[in-house]
Design an enzyme around this catalytic site. Sequence first.
Site, PDB file in Angstrom:
ATOM      1  N   THR A  13      -1.173   3.813   1.370  1.00  0.00           N
ATOM      2  CA  THR A  13      -0.119   4.763   1.017  1.00  0.00           C
ATOM      3  C   THR A  13      -0.571   5.809   0.014  1.00  0.00           C
ATOM      4  OG1 THR A  13       1.620   3.139   1.466  1.00  0.00           O
ATOM      5  CG2 THR A  13       2.195   4.951   0.005  1.00  0.00           C
ATOM      6  N   THR A  90      -0.949  -1.546   0.158  1.00  0.00           N
ATOM      7  CA  THR A  90      -0.378  -2.704  -0.534  1.00  0.00           C
ATOM      8  C   THR A  90      -0.135  -3.910   0.366  1.00  0.00           C
ATOM      9  OG1 THR A  90       1.874  -1.855  -0.219  1.00  0.00           O
ATOM     10  CG2 THR A  90       0.738  -1.245  -2.254  1.00  0.00           C
TER      11      THR A  90
END
EC number: 3.5.1.1
Length: 339
Positions: A13, A90
């Site tokens: 991200t 993540t």
Amino acid sequence: MKKRICILYTGGTIGMMPGEQGYAPKPGCFAGGLAAIPELTSPDMPDWELVEMDPLLDSSNITVHEWCAIGQAIADRYHQFDGFVVLHGTDTMAYTASALSFMLENLDKPVVLTGSQIPLCQLRSDGRDNLITSLLIAAEGVVNEVSLYFGGQLLRGNRAVKSSADGLQAFSSPNYPPLATAGVDIRYNKSAIGAPRVNGPLQLAKLENVPIGVLKVFPGIQFELFDSILTEKLQGIVLETFGAGNIPDYDGALLPLIQKAFAHGTILTVCSQCPQGAVHIGTYATSSGLKAAGAVSGLDMTTEAAVAKLYYLFSKGYDRDTIKHWMEQDLRGELTSAR
């Protein structure tokens, strides 16, 4: 002399850009995002160099192959830099942190994994602080192991789990205290930081794509549905049980499956579904069958660490008894040894 830190950008991200199908990593764009952060050129920052992995991946697509590529990238540059910051998505960051902790044998430099919940290109991105603080931690050289920094906390890599899908404090370490906390100052927890287990130069232990499965028990589970996957090809299973290692055994269906797996030489490691606490096989009658069938206790290991450790031990070429022995021993601070 300023410390030199290597930033390995794997995707995730933090560097994603908006596109027609949503956010995705875009090759060649991340350097521009870093150039827009004035703090990275501050005199107080270490010197750093960006290495962009190819291909860039959403961390959901990370495999054993990518773990080996990241490990190789660190090993190839190990003597050129004082530390490493690995930028990673993540979703599987805790798995990668666990894997690297085993793969990087004799590590005595910081390797800090971090990322963000909001892309760096967005106004409220948490990636700026995560990156800046990770660079400072890597340069200070206090924590010479694989760690994970996120949302103000530095965690041991193989103790971390992703605990929030959208919170800025996305990771926790249920069974081990943080190695450091970042507020006005970065405060290190010296009692939690282990001494590097160094017996020579850095060695990269590459992982093989060993057939490993994870099975989570739940009320009403129909064990017979899993009979077809318990073949001699399946070398390891991480079984997520209730509580301290308890399992249902409706109509005696589970133990024959476990015994079948054991006969095939499959290593069965028992972890708990509970975030905190440890597995103690045999404490309750509902776990005595696991002990009798030769299952291994994962103690207070996370599932992420147990999976990575199985990959590591099988890739070392050890026999089954040796793997069972080392699964219950502390190699990289991933578990609390039984007393």
